[in-house]
Scaffold this motif. Structure first.
Motif, short mmCIF file in Angstrom:
data_model
loop_
_atom_site.label_atom_id
_atom_site.label_comp_id
_atom_site.label_asym_id
_atom_site.label_seq_id
_atom_site.Cartn_x
_atom_site.Cartn_y
_atom_site.Cartn_z
N LEU A 1 1.78 3.60 -10.50
CA LEU A 1 1.47 3.00 -9.21
C LEU A 1 1.33 4.04 -8.11
N HIS A 2 1.69 5.26 -8.45
CA HIS A 2 1.59 6.37 -7.49
C HIS A 2 2.35 6.09 -6.20
N ILE A 3 3.64 5.83 -6.35
CA ILE A 3 4.51 5.66 -5.17
C ILE A 3 5.33 6.95 -5.08
N THR A 4 4.83 7.88 -4.28
CA THR A 4 5.39 9.24 -4.25
C THR A 4 6.89 9.28 -3.98
N SER A 5 7.34 8.56 -2.98
CA SER A 5 8.77 8.63 -2.63
C SER A 5 9.64 8.11 -3.77
N VAL B 1 0.81 -1.24 0.00
CA VAL B 1 0.00 0.00 0.00
C VAL B 1 0.84 1.27 0.00
N GLN B 2 2.16 1.14 -0.10
CA GLN B 2 3.00 2.32 -0.35
C GLN B 2 2.63 2.87 -1.72
N SER B 3 2.02 2.01 -2.54
CA SER B 3 1.53 2.45 -3.84
C SER B 3 0.10 2.94 -3.67
N GLY B 4 -0.12 4.20 -4.03
CA GLY B 4 -1.46 4.78 -3.91
C GLY B 4 -2.48 4.05 -4.75
N THR B 5 -2.03 3.61 -5.93
CA THR B 5 -2.91 2.88 -6.83
C THR B 5 -3.36 1.57 -6.20
N ILE B 6 -2.38 0.81 -5.66
CA ILE B 6 -2.70 -0.47 -5.03
C ILE B 6 -3.58 -0.24 -3.81
N LYS B 7 -3.29 0.81 -3.07
CA LYS B 7 -4.08 1.11 -1.86
C LYS B 7 -5.55 1.30 -2.24
N ASN B 8 -5.80 2.06 -3.31
CA ASN B 8 -7.18 2.28 -3.76
C ASN B 8 -7.86 0.98 -4.11
N MET B 9 -7.10 0.12 -4.80
CA MET B 9 -7.70 -1.13 -5.23
C MET B 9 -7.96 -2.06 -4.04
#
Lengths: 166, 410
Positions: free
Chosen positions: A103-107, A31-39
């Motif tokens: 994947l929207h992993i900001t860092s 869930v460090q990936s915003g995309t995965i977190k949403n899913m």
């Protein structure tokens, strides 16, 4: 089936690359990936990633795993990892930054983009167009005008002396 | 919309094109890989409902279609120093337009923090201050006119912060960004700041707030008394106001001109071993005592985000001994011995220069300025146009496109 009260059963997810290869990963790390977190919030457990090829996905999982175990004491260790992580070819970096963006992993986006910036900042206009596949849509007159307006930015200036193998 | 079993099972996952939503590809794989028993199947079953009731997030699909040049434009450009950015305006019409956009300037002022070089002035003659910019890397960092000719008068540069410079002409203060050549004249202060004012420019670009305001803080001795007063200018109100705080603990209130700001505190050097610190937010002054045994060629600087005092001495040949003191207590944190520059038989006088946002120690010696990077243990050197001597000011500068905002008239 019953798990003991001492050990928590970690929720696992499956990430699938564009080449249909599957990788198991802890949800808390993924869930460090915003995309995965949403899913995950929409109750997905198998996450298809048709935009990410296997090689790139392996690298991304490696990054997330390393950053998932961040504590106050291993900051230097992670810094070293990050430094080594970006020592890759332009092609690899391009794939990585596209995937990190998707994947929207900001860092990771910041890390890769800073590395990109450091590598392209001293390049010529032509080199930039080539590296990123940007067509030149200026007419020769327009291009000459842009150069003239910011002439100082195209001047090299004095060379700086480097005594070390930098 | 109803999903019948037939639709997705017949989906040819091989021949999918960019326009079909990701949903179908995921679907067929979910059903065909039945693996871990009843629970997993139930998961997939639940997912079918999820597909029916919620749309697959379209913004995720759009991100997937982005090409590398779009991602670079959005995310990489803000990390570039101003000179590189201005050069890249010639890449394409889209980049030309985007790089001129205030939104990009704002993002860049926040993201590009790396140390770019020094603005230096030779103050030997009152009427002829030679101003130059010594860039760490001429192809990436620079300004169109280092002599600051775009200002209405000849100025002395007093302080620098996050890409902005605070200058003073015969009377007036100016704040400018030498990369964009944007400038503003400040209103006259209420108090007398002295011949060589101890002023610090405070500016912290904020990611969320496109209108980041700056402050100018002047520490001035009250005439005839060993008391230091403070006057603060805010660009938000465009006014000066005198602080109610005073510093009475200072032994030798002879402030050296200029000042620098870091992490909410303004620092002013004095002619003795004391440094005056002023917490800008709460308006509380404090005194820092520099280590006694060091000579006068050290410098306050910033390393790893903390206040440090660095002293250096040329021991022999090209070997230098560097002492790094850290924090308000000025505790000796590290001593390193390093070779800088070409080998020689004689020793040279050297001077430590301040740095920002860098882990390097900058030492001017002879015709060079050497940067010793502590963590990588590497040395980088640039030619220093000035020979050693007093009266030369080196102000660390960041090649940012920070914009000067001011209160709009209603």
């Amino acid at each position: 089936m019953a798990s003991s009260s001492k050990t928590e059963q970690k929720k696992m997810l499956i990430l699938k690359s564009s080449e249909e290869e599957e990788f198991e990963i802890e949800e808390s790390i993924a869930v460090q990936s915003g995309t995965i977190k949403n899913m995950v919030e929409d109750d997905f457990t198998l996450i298809p990633l048709p935009n990410v090829d296997t090689e790139t996905l392996i690298k991304i999982i490696k990054y997330m795993k390393k950053h998932g175990e961040k504590t106050k004491s291993n900051e230097k260790d992670i810094e070293e990892f990050d430094k080594e992580f970006v020592k890759k070819s332009f092609t690899e970096l391009k794939e990585l930054v596209l995937a990190a963006n998707y994947l929207h992993i900001t860092s990771l986006i910041d890390l890769l983009c800073q590395a990109f910036a450091d590598r392209i900042k001293n390049k010529s206009v032509k080199a930039i167009r080539e590296i990123f596949g940007i067509p030149n849509d200026f007419t020769p007159e327009e291009e000459a005008e842009v150069y003239e307006q910011h002439k100082w930015a195209h001047e090299e200036g004095k060379e700086h002396i480097d005594h070390s193998a930098y | 919309m109803e999903f019948s079993q037939a639709d997705y099972m017949n989906d040819d996952s091989e021949g999918w094109d960019d326009n079909s939503p990701t949903i179908f590809k995921g679907f067929s794989s979910a059903i065909t890989t039945q693996r871990h028993g009843l629970e997993k199947l139930a998961d997939y079953g639940f997912k079918i409902d999820a597909y029916q009731n919620h749309e697959f997030p379209t913004h995720i699909i759009r991100e997937g279609d982005k090409k590398i040049k779009d991602v670079v434009k959005e995310h990489v450009l803000p990390f570039l120093p101003a000179k590189s950015l201005m050069r890249f305006k010639a890449v394409s019409k889209e980049w030309d337009k985007w790089i001129a956009c205030p939104l990009l300037s704002h993002q860049q002022s926040f993201s590009c923090k790396s140390f770019s070089g020094y603005f230096c002035q030779d103050m030997k003659m009152e009427w002829d201050t030679e101003t130059m910019f010594l860039s760490l890397d001429h192809s990436t960092s620079g300004v169109p006119c280092p002599a600051l000719d775009f200002l209405p008068e000849v100025v002395k540069i007093l302080s620098s912060c996050s890409g902005l410079l605070l200058c003073q002409g015969s009377e007036k203060y100016y704040v400018c960004n030498p990369a964009s050549q944007d400038w503003k004249m400040l209103p006259l202060p209420q108090c007398y700041h002295g011949e060589e004012p101890a002023v610090a420019l405070a500016f912290e670009p904020s990611l969320r707030n496109i209108e980041a305001y700056y402050h100018v803080i002047c520490a001035f001795p009250m005439l005839g008394q060993p008391i230091i007063g403070f006057e603060i200018y805010s660009s938000e109100s465009n006014t000066w106001s005198c602080s109610s705080a005073y510093c009475t603990d200072i032994e030798n209130p002879r402030l050296v001109g200029g000042g620098f700001y870091m992490n909410g505190v303004a620092y002013y050097e004095t002619k003795s071993n004391e440094v005056l610190a002023f917490d800008v937010k709460v308006e509380i002054p404090a005194i820092i005592s520099l280590p006694d045994q060091v000579g006068r060629h050290g410098s306050l600087t910033q390393m790893e985000g903390e206040l440090c005092y660095v002293a250096a001495n040329n021991e022999c040949g090209n070997v230098f001994l560097i002492d790094i003191y850290q924090g308000m207590e000025m505790i000796l944190k590290r001593t390193v011995s390093v070779t800088l520059g070409p080998d020689r038989s004689f020793t040279q006088a050297c001077k430590v220069l301040p740095c920002v946002n860098s882990d390097a120690v900058a030492i001017q010696s002879g015709q060079y300025i050497h940067f010793y990077h502590i963590s990588e243990q590497k040395v980088e050197s640039i030619a220093s146009s000035f020979t050693m001597g007093h009266g030369k000011k080196f102000l660390p500068y960041t090649n940012s496109l920070a914009m000067l905002h001011e209160l709009k008239e209603p």
